[in-house]
Scaffold this active site. Structure first.
Site, mmCIF file in Angstrom:
data_model
loop_
_atom_site.group_PDB
_atom_site.id
_atom_site.type_symbol
_atom_site.label_atom_id
_atom_site.label_comp_id
_atom_site.label_asym_id
_atom_site.label_seq_id
_atom_site.Cartn_x
_atom_site.Cartn_y
_atom_site.Cartn_z
ATOM 1 N N HIS A 108 -10.398 -21.407 22.021
ATOM 2 C CA HIS A 108 -10.767 -20.505 23.512
ATOM 3 C C HIS A 108 -10.723 -18.834 23.347
ATOM 4 O O HIS A 108 -11.585 -18.945 24.141
ATOM 5 C CB HIS A 108 -8.553 -21.360 23.568
ATOM 6 C CG HIS A 108 -9.273 -20.883 25.084
ATOM 7 N ND1 HIS A 108 -8.442 -21.150 26.380
ATOM 8 C CD2 HIS A 108 -8.346 -19.049 25.533
ATOM 9 C CE1 HIS A 108 -8.370 -20.118 27.075
ATOM 10 N NE2 HIS A 108 -8.632 -18.723 27.136
ATOM 11 N N GLU A 109 -9.959 -18.553 22.573
ATOM 12 C CA GLU A 109 -10.137 -17.226 22.183
ATOM 13 C C GLU A 109 -11.979 -16.811 21.395
ATOM 14 O O GLU A 109 -11.898 -15.602 22.258
ATOM 15 C CB GLU A 109 -9.117 -17.104 21.143
ATOM 16 C CG GLU A 109 -7.725 -16.661 21.942
ATOM 17 C CD GLU A 109 -7.487 -16.420 22.940
ATOM 18 O OE1 GLU A 109 -7.791 -15.575 23.559
ATOM 19 O OE2 GLU A 109 -5.908 -17.234 23.231
ATOM 20 N N ASP B 40 -11.633 -22.620 28.169
ATOM 21 C CA ASP B 40 -11.130 -24.199 27.966
ATOM 22 C C ASP B 40 -11.917 -25.269 27.374
ATOM 23 O O ASP B 40 -11.794 -26.045 26.523
ATOM 24 C CB ASP B 40 -10.507 -24.364 28.284
ATOM 25 C CG ASP B 40 -8.873 -24.228 28.952
ATOM 26 O OD1 ASP B 40 -8.345 -23.086 27.731
ATOM 27 O OD2 ASP B 40 -8.377 -24.284 29.845
ATOM 28 N N GLU C 34 -11.174 -18.001 31.574
ATOM 29 C CA GLU C 34 -10.476 -19.743 31.271
ATOM 30 C C GLU C 34 -11.045 -20.805 31.300
ATOM 31 O O GLU C 34 -10.437 -21.089 29.968
ATOM 32 C CB GLU C 34 -9.138 -19.189 32.062
ATOM 33 C CG GLU C 34 -8.122 -17.822 31.755
ATOM 34 C CD GLU C 34 -8.086 -17.172 30.163
ATOM 35 O OE1 GLU C 34 -8.153 -18.406 29.452
ATOM 36 O OE2 GLU C 34 -7.781 -16.232 30.283
ATOM 37 N N HIS D 23 -13.561 -16.547 24.744
ATOM 38 C CA HIS D 23 -13.800 -14.923 26.189
ATOM 39 C C HIS D 23 -14.596 -14.232 25.569
ATOM 40 O O HIS D 23 -15.059 -13.741 26.189
ATOM 41 C CB HIS D 23 -11.889 -14.882 26.023
ATOM 42 C CG HIS D 23 -11.225 -15.735 26.466
ATOM 43 N ND1 HIS D 23 -11.482 -15.715 27.269
ATOM 44 C CD2 HIS D 23 -9.913 -16.072 26.577
ATOM 45 C CE1 HIS D 23 -10.459 -15.880 28.550
ATOM 46 N NE2 HIS D 23 -9.452 -16.546 27.515
HETATM 47 ZN ZN LIG Z 1 -7.968 -17.031 28.258
#
Ligand SMILES: [Zn+2]
Length: 700
Positions: free
Chosen positions: A538-539, A603, A599, A542
């Site tokens: 997830h990070e 995900d 986000e 980003h």
């Molecule tokens: Zn996030």
């Protein structure tokens, strides 16, 4: 004041810490009183967590095996947990993140009790801070007395020309009147810190609360004005005076809100980057003496700064010039008591909770005092408390395992990028340069923050809070004009969260989240990849979501995309916008597909590369066996599903839909798996099953 524009694209909503201004954080976190009932409920919550009794590390009794995984995977993964874990009375929501945070807080509690009793001389400051916060009798005896010096200064304000130094003094101790001021890397030269002036000055969570005219918003505003009046009355105003002053404060906040940028616009870096000289800022806001403000905050000389929203600052100047001085003083007084209420005497704490705890988020009773005090100590002295925390809660095994997973996830994302059919080699090359430049930070800082300049006085709870805010504010000010120090952290070690910083191009995983159900040394690798692995994915993703992709390997706001590839990205991202905009948060409230785009992208990309990384680890060996009746792929998906089990009160769900860039747990699970052909295959779902979306979205 931790003023940063979207620097932390994190894994879950901050505990209202960056969503709200610091003063507002106070509201949800700094609230409560001890009741036997909630103490009991809380300890049950902690005992309810036990190491999973399964072979894989999945929490089998959290599942609802009567549900069909292909119809509602969230219910299948979490139905048992949801049925057994109603929201405790002292909360507005409760999920597995909170369950873990409760366990971390128990550890912190033990540390702080020992420090407060003088058994840990090395940690005297956190012990004194915590003990002062706990001492409700002493706090109650003082009433509103600790606010007197500042109330007198506000009363003595005799001309708007003298407003700037007073605003500076209030900002320094964490009272966010009118606007926010801090430091952040220059978007166009991310190696250097620059001053940042950002919109602020509101008591409600977002500017939309002041301008929307639906029935619920109108009702909340009426309750808010009533709350302002009640606090004014506690400071001694008569009934009519209190009501009138609440209207006056609300009028100023409404004027500020009307000129403020909305949350979706603030996600666009180009809309919040306006580098100006001092003289340009002064010309924009001729009514406010910026030089006196700068000398008041004790900043180094400021030659240029990012005025994030010029229209807001123009409006601020007009408000200062056209509002009667007495009304400005009323607003300052309200913001001061608002920022302080949670550490004042009981009537202030209760009234603060009545609005921010109950009306806004639906909690029924105050959290036990020790829990509030643990939280405040973490907020204010987090790198001292965190130092004690990692000694007992985070070992070298967890750090080594996590780092290995990070490298595997980075390799999976590289494979993913190389294989994309919608991106040309030119842009892929740049994407890989950025990916390879991402720095990994795991557990806790290499160098702990030095709090020796911060004075903590036993018995002075409010003073400790104000001095801590001032310490943090000055720490931020001291950065201005200096090189960016990428070794610093924006989260404390016990935090159950993680973040990617686009301006530093690094990923950060506090020790607090590298615990079950995210990671366990005893759990099967598939489950760890579905939990911690997907957090890492997830990070990383980003760095390449709609916001992160606009920054380059060095953290500069610089376009490295060919126009055609950018268009392909946007078309694919729009699929997520439309998908999530169709999900219901509560009653008539839908998710905001644009607010949650970054986000949701993270995900979806994160779980895909976590699965890829898991399969790559096992590619050379024989297929891993089934455990607890689930194949390895199924366990990765269940690992992901089970970190999101949660119950949320309707009031909180409504608030989060408006301000939280993250989707609710239900949609973070079903929204993602229904986009993945890998899921359909793992659970042998029919093509027309609800968890197999007709139009599957995918960027990464
Ligand atoms: Zn996030």
């Amino acid at each position: 004041m931790k003023t940063r524009l979207f620097a932390a694209a994190c894994f879950v909503a901050f505990p209202l810490a960056t969503v709200f201004t610091i003063a507002q954080t106070t509201a949800d976190l700094k609230v409560r009183t001890t009741t036997t009932a909630s103490e009991v409920a809380a300890s049950e919550v902690v005992q309810a967590f036990r190491p999973a009794d399964s072979a894989s590390g999945l929490q089998l009794d959290a599942m609802d095996k009567s549900a069909d995984a292909c119809t509602d995977f969230y219910q299948f993964a979490c139905g048992g947990w949801i049925a057994r874990n109603p929201v405790p009375a002292d909360r507005s929501g409760f999920g597995r993140f909170d369950e873990l945070q409760e366990r971390n807080n128990d550890t912190l509690h033990t540390i702080l009790e020992a420090a407060a009793a003088g058994r840990e001389p090395e940690f005297k400051k956190i012990g004194d801070y915590y003990a002062s916060c706990l001492d409700e009798t002493a706090i109650d005896a003082k009433g509103a007395g600790p606010l007197d010096p500042l109330l007198k200064k506000i009363a003595a304000l005799s001309s708007v020309n003298d407003l700037a130094p007073l605003v500076a003094e209030l900002h320094t101790i964490g009272v966010n009147v009118f606007f926010q001021f801090g430091s952040q890397a220059d978007f166009k030269d991310a190696s250097v810190e620059m001053a940042l002036a950002d919109q602020g000055g509101l008591g409600l969570p977002d500017r939309d609360y002041y301008v929307k005219d639906d029935a619920k918003s109108v009702e909340l505003r009426a309750q808010y004005v009533d709350h302002i009046a009640k606090l004014a009355a506690l400071l001694g105003a008569s009934g009519d005076q209190a009501k009138a002053s609440a209207q006056q404060a609300m009028a100023i906040e409404t004027a500020l809100a009307t000129s403020a940028l909305d949350a979706v616009s603030r996600r666009d870096p180009n809309k919040v980057y306006h580098k100006m000289s001092n003289a340009e800022l002064q010309a924009l806001t001729p009514q406010f003496m910026w030089n006196r403000y700068f000398s008041g905050i004790g900043s180094p000389p400021i030659y240029a700064l990012n005025v994030a929203e010029p229209e807001f600052f123009k409006a601020f100047g007009r408000i200062v010039a056209t509002t009667p001085l007495d009304q400005i003083k009323t607003y300052l007084r309200w913001q001061l008591v608002h920022a302080s209420a949670a550490v004042l005497a009981r009537p202030f704490v209760d009234e603060n909770f009545r609005f921010f705890g109950t009306a806004l988020t639906g909690a029924k009773e105050l959290r036990p005092r020790w829990k509030r005090c643990v939280q405040y100590t973490d907020n204010d002295l987090g790198e001292s408390l965190g130092q004690a925390f990692v000694k007992v809660a985070f070992g070298p095994q967890a750090k080594a395992d996590t780092l290995k997973m990070v490298h595997e996830l980075e390799s999976a994302l590289q494979t993913d990028i190389q294989g994309l059919d919608w991106m040309t080699p030119t842009t892929k090359k740049e994407a890989l340069v950025k990916l390879r430049a991402i720095a990994d930070k795991i557990g806790y800082p290499d160098h702990w923050r030095d709090y020796s300049a911060l004075t903590i006085v036993r018995g002075d709870a409010l003073g400790n809070s104000q001095r801590s805010n001032a310490f943090e504010f000055h720490r931020q000010m001291a950065k201005i004009g200096k090189p960016v120090d990428k070794s610093l952290w924006q989260m404390t070690p016990p935090t159950v969260n993680a973040y990617y910083d686009p301006l530093e191009n690094n990923i950060n995983f506090p020790a607090g989240i590298l615990q079950p159900p995210f990671y366990s040394a005893k759990a099967d690798a598939a489950v760890n990849f579905g939990g911690a692995g997907a957090v890492i994915g997830h990070e990383l993703t980003h760095g390449f979501d709609d916001q992160g992709r606009q920054f380059d390997a060095r953290g500069n706001l610089k376009d490295w995309w060919t126009p055609a590839d950018a268009k392909s990205f946007e078309d694919r991202a729009q699929c997520f916008v439309d998908e999530y905009a169709g999900f219901t948060a509560v009653d008539e409230v839908k998710l905001n597909g644009k607010l949650t785009l970054g986000e949701n992208t993270a995900d979806n990309g994160g779980l895909r590369i976590a699965l890829m990384a898991y399969l790559a680890r096992n590619s050379s060996s024989a297929p891993a066996p089934a455990l607890d009746g689930f194949t390895p792929e199924q366990r990765v998906f269940l690992g992901w599903g089970q970190v999101w089990c949660e119950n949320v009160r309707p009031e909180r769900a409504r608030m989060l839909a408006q301000i939280n860039p993250h989707s609710p747990g239900h949609d973070r699970v079903n929204g993602v798996v229904s986009n993945m052909p890998e899921f359909q295959k793992a659970f042998a779902c029919k093509a027309d099953a609800p968890m197999v979306r007709k139009n599957q979205c995918r960027v990464w």
